[in-house]
Design a protein around this motif. Structure first.
Motif, PDB file in Angstrom:
ATOM      1  N   ASN A  89       0.694  -1.391  -0.063  1.00 47.62           N
ATOM      2  CA  ASN A  89       0.025  -0.098   0.186  1.00 47.62           C
ATOM      3  C   ASN A  89       0.860   1.317  -0.025  1.00 47.62           C
ATOM      4  N   GLU A 117       2.003   3.426  -2.310  1.00 47.11           N
ATOM      5  CA  GLU A 117       1.700   4.577  -2.914  1.00 47.11           C
ATOM      6  C   GLU A 117       0.394   5.186  -2.354  1.00 47.11           C
ATOM      7  N   GLU A 118      -0.537   4.528  -2.071  1.00 48.17           N
ATOM      8  CA  GLU A 118      -1.789   5.038  -1.536  1.00 48.17           C
ATOM      9  C   GLU A 118      -1.465   5.730  -0.166  1.00 48.17           C
ATOM     10  N   LEU A 119      -0.535   4.873   0.615  1.00 52.32           N
ATOM     11  CA  LEU A 119      -0.375   5.536   2.037  1.00 52.32           C
ATOM     12  C   LEU A 119       0.545   6.988   1.872  1.00 52.32           C
ATOM     13  N   LYS A 120       1.298   7.030   1.054  1.00 44.33           N
ATOM     14  CA  LYS A 120       2.065   8.406   0.980  1.00 44.33           C
ATOM     15  C   LYS A 120       1.250   9.446   0.380  1.00 44.33           C
ATOM     16  N   GLU A 121       0.004   9.110  -0.066  1.00 44.54           N
ATOM     17  CA  GLU A 121      -0.963  10.584  -0.448  1.00 44.54           C
ATOM     18  C   GLU A 121      -1.555  10.771   0.648  1.00 44.54           C
ATOM     19  N   MET A 122      -1.621  10.200   1.670  1.00 45.46           N
ATOM     20  CA  MET A 122      -2.522  10.312   2.919  1.00 45.46           C
ATOM     21  C   MET A 122      -1.884  11.123   4.041  1.00 45.46           C
ATOM     22  N   TYR A 170       1.989   6.706   5.262  1.00 48.89           N
ATOM     23  CA  TYR A 170       3.183   5.892   5.156  1.00 48.89           C
ATOM     24  C   TYR A 170       4.165   5.962   6.160  1.00 48.89           C
TER      25      TYR A 170
END
Length: 129
Positions: free
Chosen positions: A46, A48-53, A89
């Motif tokens: 996860n 990529e998704e976590l780095k956006e949050m 992340y």
């Protein structure tokens, strides 16, 4: 239900400790190793998704602004640990690294207990119990 499982686990470990302290620490070490592996796999799947949050406020308070006593005064390794918390992340990386530190602690508790801390001059002090 999770709280009931945690309480049950607590009593199992206490009972095991009364029978054989090393095995109790070994069981906890295995739990911590599994937690590390689980967080590591989650991070890989996860990233990529976590780095956006954004990181939750509680994580910023805990890792950056809170009472650093447990990070600085009770360690099995002599290092200042200040993780970077820029996104979700990073939060999970910090949690994973906490699990790795717990594994090291359980390993030490099966042999000897050396507690390290950083003094005011930034030098390492080791107390052997």
């Amino acid at each position: 239900i999770a709280q009931h499982i945690a309480v049950g686990y607590y009593f199992v470990v206490i009972f095991l400790y009364l029978l054989n302290p090393v095995e109790a620490y070994n069981l906890n070490q295995e739990v911590e190793e599994h937690a590390y592996a689980t967080y590591d796999q989650f991070l890989k799947e996860n990233e990529e998704e976590l780095k956006e949050m954004k990181p939750p406020r509680v994580a910023i308070e805990y890792y950056l602004e809170g009472d650093m006593y447990m990070f600085d005064e009770f360690q099995t390794e002599c290092e200042l640990r200040r993780p970077v918390i820029d996104n979700l992340y990073d939060v999970f990386v910090a949690i994973r690294e906490d699990e790795a530190a717990h594994v090291k602690t359980m390993e030490k508790l099966q042999t000897e207990l050396d507690v390290s801390s950083m003094n005011e001059d930034g030098e390492c002090e080791v107390d052997v119990f």
